[in-house]
Enzyme design. Structure first.
Site, PDB file in Angstrom:
ATOM      1  N   HIS A   1      15.350 -28.761  -5.295  1.00 46.00           N
ATOM      2  CA  HIS A   1      15.749 -28.308  -3.976  1.00 46.00           C
ATOM      3  C   HIS A   1      17.305 -27.764  -3.956  1.00 46.00           C
ATOM      4  CE1 HIS A   1      12.281 -30.447  -2.792  1.00 46.00           C
ATOM      5  NE2 HIS A   1      12.583 -30.534  -1.254  1.00 46.00           N
TER       6      HIS A   1
ATOM      7  N   HIS B   1      -5.648   6.405  -0.359  1.00 44.23           N
ATOM      8  CA  HIS B   1      -6.590   5.472  -0.053  1.00 44.23           C
ATOM      9  C   HIS B   1      -7.611   5.947   0.597  1.00 44.23           C
ATOM     10  CE1 HIS B   1      -3.297   3.401  -2.154  1.00 44.23           C
ATOM     11  NE2 HIS B   1      -4.159   2.574  -2.488  1.00 44.23           N
TER      12      HIS B   1
ATOM     13  N   GLU C   1       6.886 -20.999   5.571  1.00 46.67           N
ATOM     14  CA  GLU C   1       7.936 -20.213   5.513  1.00 46.67           C
ATOM     15  C   GLU C   1       7.864 -18.894   5.297  1.00 46.67           C
ATOM     16  OE1 GLU C   1       7.202 -22.740   3.265  1.00 46.67           O
ATOM     17  OE2 GLU C   1       8.601 -24.297   3.775  1.00 46.67           O
TER      18      GLU C   1
ATOM     19  N   HIS D   1     -11.682   3.338  -3.240  1.00 48.32           N
ATOM     20  CA  HIS D   1     -10.782   2.425  -2.630  1.00 48.32           C
ATOM     21  C   HIS D   1      -9.284   3.195  -2.564  1.00 48.32           C
ATOM     22  CE1 HIS D   1      -7.658  -0.804  -1.708  1.00 48.32           C
ATOM     23  NE2 HIS D   1      -7.064  -0.078  -3.108  1.00 48.32           N
TER      24      HIS D   1
HETATM   25  C1  LIG Z   1       0.722  -8.287  -1.627  1.00 48.95           C
HETATM   26  C2  LIG Z   1      -0.057  -7.008  -1.905  1.00 48.95           C
HETATM   27  N1  LIG Z   1      -0.654  -7.184  -3.134  1.00 48.95           N
HETATM   28  C3  LIG Z   1      -1.400  -6.284  -3.813  1.00 48.95           C
HETATM   29  C4  LIG Z   1      -1.443  -4.966  -3.384  1.00 48.95           C
HETATM   30  C5  LIG Z   1      -1.920  -3.845  -3.764  1.00 48.95           C
HETATM   31  N2  LIG Z   1      -3.185  -3.525  -3.380  1.00 48.95           N
HETATM   32  C6  LIG Z   1      -3.349  -2.507  -2.497  1.00 48.95           C
HETATM   33  S1  LIG Z   1      -4.855  -2.530  -1.810  1.00 48.95           S
HETATM   34  C7  LIG Z   1      -5.128  -3.717  -2.568  1.00 48.95           C
HETATM   35  C8  LIG Z   1      -6.928  -4.272  -2.353  1.00 48.95           C
HETATM   36  C9  LIG Z   1      -7.164  -4.540  -1.100  1.00 48.95           C
HETATM   37  O1  LIG Z   1      -8.426  -4.789  -0.778  1.00 48.95           O
HETATM   38  P1  LIG Z   1      -8.955  -4.494   0.705  1.00 48.95           P
HETATM   39  O2  LIG Z   1      -8.199  -4.971   1.676  1.00 48.95           O
HETATM   40  O3  LIG Z   1     -10.519  -4.901   0.717  1.00 48.95           O
HETATM   41  O4  LIG Z   1      -8.980  -3.037   1.003  1.00 48.95           O
HETATM   42  P2  LIG Z   1     -10.085  -1.894   0.861  1.00 48.95           P
HETATM   43  O5  LIG Z   1     -10.621  -1.964  -0.653  1.00 48.95           O
HETATM   44  O6  LIG Z   1     -11.114  -2.155   1.928  1.00 48.95           O
HETATM   45  O7  LIG Z   1      -9.356  -0.686   1.059  1.00 48.95           O
HETATM   46  C10 LIG Z   1      -4.580  -4.225  -3.413  1.00 48.95           C
HETATM   47  C11 LIG Z   1      -4.654  -5.495  -4.458  1.00 48.95           C
HETATM   48  C12 LIG Z   1      -0.702  -4.860  -2.042  1.00 48.95           C
HETATM   49  N3  LIG Z   1      -0.619  -3.822  -1.413  1.00 48.95           N
HETATM   50  N4  LIG Z   1      -0.123  -5.979  -1.253  1.00 48.95           N
END
Ligand SMILES: Cc1ncc(C[n+]2csc(CCOP(=O)(O)OP(=O)(O)O)c2C)c(N)n1
Length: 699
Positions: free
Chosen positions: A495, A44, A433, A279
């Site tokens: 529960h 990334h 939680e 990204h």
């Molecule tokens: C809990 C979770 N859900 C989904 C992902 C997959 N994922 C990785 S990066 C991303 C998008 C993140 O966007 P942003 O924080 O704006 O990052 P940027 O595009 O600025 O690098 C997703 C959905 C993950 N790593 N963790």
């Protein structure tokens, strides 16, 4: 064509020490990231390239760290909550002088490199926590900042602040969309964690594209509502603006700060910057080549001019900072030798000498007291006993303190004061939680405390990914899960845990302990505290359970995960029943029933399947001899036990599992145990059938 060495020489010579500009420094980050991701053909680049200036200001001018000693206790903590941007962190660690050679960056995302796809705690020096599941890093940061504040209250003395550092978090849109960041930020604001500073990488892009279509919150106002100090509208590519924002944030001592930085994702990539294409995919050779021209970075991949290395290197200042702290600590040790020794012990995570013998001696006393109590109550009794010996225990509950019984005698609730959190050793996490669990991970990562926190077992599903992260990082975090079965009765199927115990057992490195009475409950606490290889889930009953009789040898065997609690009278069992928790008492009743018919039933109590599995084969065979028909009983799904009793095995061993494969019902507990066949009569009926089928056996 020039070879790489000549290119390197020429490139290195183009920059001399006096001419290093901020752009050279951020270029080093941008190209290390872009080139490593290109070499790996995955990763990334967007976040590292977009956050390069923010990283420059924080890491070069503010972060108090010592690359030569990533474990210096008073270092600032840095958390990359947007862990997909891992190459940003690796570039920073490499450039500032951590033990992360360029070869590791060349091997980004490759097997056994120190540069895995997402930062992993324990694998790379300087990585403070494993991040990747978005939002949890921010919650870890809250835990670290809370640990810092509580340790400072406990240990600092006038003019001798041995605990005095910041926690910095980088978070993107993804982290701030995740619910867990709301939970953690809300608690951080309430507790006034002034040394927590989070940079929000507001680039407007996530994987699906422009976030305005799915994330239109007014983030600054949201954080202000949580009680944070918010610095708005910072140009995340202007080092002077970032510097001003950071100074402003640091000046606010009794509120966490959010610095909202407008950035361009992938800044520096000529055609892809500002788009979601940058990204999560390599830029491509052509785009990187064009970026080299645009940013005037003539150096080949993984070649950084010496002058730029020298400008980034933080070893000298790091050594000075640590030496300065060491002088403070030495003065502290002179004035308060006992406190200093205690601080060292706590930070090392070592338990006080003699604590275990002390605790084990009490096992006998608890056994002799033969109390009939719920194991949740036995757990509180265990805490009352242990806490005075173990001041590092930092308890809490997600708004179920009176049900989970997590507060020990004299527990001091953590409360905000005008200057941040006051001293305390029990945290009201509120109904959060997941937040609680990830905050506990942060507390454990920081060092100095052993965190434990409670909720109903049913809601362990809410905690689940943080439990998994604790397991992945091998953290000593103790989850107190009460109301462990249909035995909770009238609250009904919403529960009543059915699949939770079995599903927690599926997570590698997790120890699940489901004790059957007061003695096993204290033993479970001892095991959880003694364990450094991962988290423990204590699974505790709401209903009363009698303390079962044991010999001293049997008491010692509890620590082996499973043991013969009561053998067939005369020592010749016809079958064995394996049970956990509240079902052990029921198994004992079945044993008595069958004894009257001349059928010998061995009762094996197995509070921890994982611990039993790790015992030597001969011990396991002595508890469960081959060929002895086996039944397991647990008030939940049967999946955990089928292997152990030999269901479906080809070798002719045959066994059964009595469990519950459907959701529960709302009714008094005793009616439910009858309804689901979790009864002595049902065990006895199955044993009779098994014994009738079985071949005669001599053991
Ligand atoms: C809990 C979770 N859900 C989904 C992902 C997959 N994922 C990785 S990066 C991303 C998008 C993140 O966007 P942003 O924080 O704006 O990052 P940027 O595009 O600025 O690098 C997703 C959905 C993950 N790593 N963790």
């Amino acid at each position: 064509m020039k070879n790489a060495e000549t290119q390197t020489k020429q490139a290195t010579q183009t920059t001399n020490a006096n001419e290093v500009t901020p752009r050279d420094l951020t270029n080093a980050i941008r190209f290390l990231a872009a080139d490593a991701i290109q070499a790996a053909n995955s990763g990334h680049p967007g976040a590292p390239m977009g956050m390069a200036e923010i990283a420059l200001v924080l890491w070069r001018s503010h972060l108090r760290h010592n690359p030569a000693n990533p474990h210096w206790p008073d270092r600032d903590r840095f958390v990359l909550s947007n862990g997909h941007g891992s190459m940003l962190l690796y570039a920073l660690l490499h450039l500032t002088g951590y033990d992360l050679p360029i070869n590791e960056l060349r091997h980004f995302r490759q097997l056994h490199s120190k540069t895995p796809g997402h930062p992993e705690y324990g694998m790379t020096p300087g990585v403070e926590t494993t991040t990747g599941p978005l939002g949890q890093g921010l919650a870890n940061g809250v835990g670290m900042a809370l640990a810092e504040a509580l340790l400072a209250r406990e240990f600092n003395r006038d003019g001798l602040a041995i605990v005095d550092h910041h926690t910095y978090v980088f978070a993107g849109d993804g982290c701030l969309m995740e619910g867990i960041s709301h939970e953690a930020a809300s608690l951080a604001g309430t507790l006034k964690l002034g040394k927590l500073i989070c940079f929000y990488d507001d680039n407007g892009i996530s994987i699906d594209g422009h976030v305005e279509h799915w994330f239109a919150d007014d983030t600054p106002r949201r954080f202000e509502a949580y009680g944070w100090h918010v610095v708005r509208g910072v140009d995340g590519h202007d080092p002077a603006a970032i510097e001003r924002a950071l100074l402003e944030a640091k000046a606010v001592a009794n509120q966490p700060s959010l610095i909202c930085c407008k950035t361009i994702i992938g800044k520096g990539a000529p055609t892809k910057a500002g788009t979601h294409d940058v990204h999560g995919a390599p830029l491509g050779a052509q785009e990187i080549a064009a970026a080299r021209v645009k940013l005037e970075w003539p150096h080949p991949p993984f070649i950084i001019p010496e002058a730029i290395y020298a400008a980034w290197n933080a070893r000298r200042e790091g050594a000075e900072r640590e030496a300065q702290w060491q002088r403070t600590f030495d003065a502290y040790a002179l004035a308060y030798p006992d406190l200093a020794a205690e601080f060292r012990r706590r930070i090392a995570g070592e338990l006080p000498s003699g604590w275990k013998e002390f605790a084990e001696d009490h096992l006998f006393a608890v056994e002799q007291a033969a109390a009939t109590v719920a194991t949740r109550k036995a757990s509180q009794n265990a805490l009352n006993l242990l806490q005075p010996k173990l001041p590092e225990l930092l308890g809490g509950s997600a708004d179920l303190t009176g049900s989970n019984l997590t507060a020990f005698q004299g527990a001091i609730p953590v409360r905000a004061s005008d200057s941040g959190p006051g001293y305390g050793n029990h945290i009201n996490y509120g109904v959060r939680e997941f937040g609680m669990s990830a905050i506990m991970n942060g507390i454990a990562l920081h060092g100095g405390h052993i965190p434990y926190g409670g909720t109903f077992l049913m809601f362990s599903d809410y905690c689940r990914n943080a439990i998994r992260m604790a397991a992945l990082m091998r953290l000593r975090v103790i989850f107190v899960f009460t109301h462990d079965s249909i035995g909770l009765g009238e609250d009904g199927p919403t529960h009543q845990p059915i699949e939770q115990v079995a599903s927690l057992r599926l997570i590698p490195n997790v120890h699940v302990q489901r004790p059957c009475d007061a003695t096993e409950t204290l033993a479970a606490w001892i095991a959880a505290l003694d364990r450094r290889g991962g988290p423990t889930c204590l699974i505790l009953s709401r209903q009363n359970l009698p303390t079962l009789p044991r010999t001293p040898e049997q008491i010692a065997q509890i620590a082996r995960g499973g043991y013969v609690l009561a053998d067939a009278e005369g020592g010749k069992p016809d079958a064995a029943v394996i049970a956990t928790g509240s079902e052990v008492e029921i198994a004992m009743q079945a044993r008595s029933l069958l004894a009257r018919e001349g059928i010998g039933l061995r009762v094996v109590s197995m509070p921890s399947l994982e611990v039993f599995d790790a015992q030597a084969a001969d011990y396991r065979a002595s508890v469960l001899p081959e060929g002895l028909p086996r039944i397991a009983i647990e008030a939940g799904v049967t999946a955990s036990w089928q292997r152990l009793v030999g269901v479906g095995s080809a070798d002719g061993t045959h066994g059964r599992v009595i469990g519950i494969e459907r959701f529960g019902e709302s009714a008094p507990a005793d009616k439910l145990f009858d309804l689901f066949g979790i009864t002595a009569a049902n065990i006895a009926a199955h044993v009779r059938e098994l014994v009738a089928q079985a071949k005669p056996l001599s053991i």
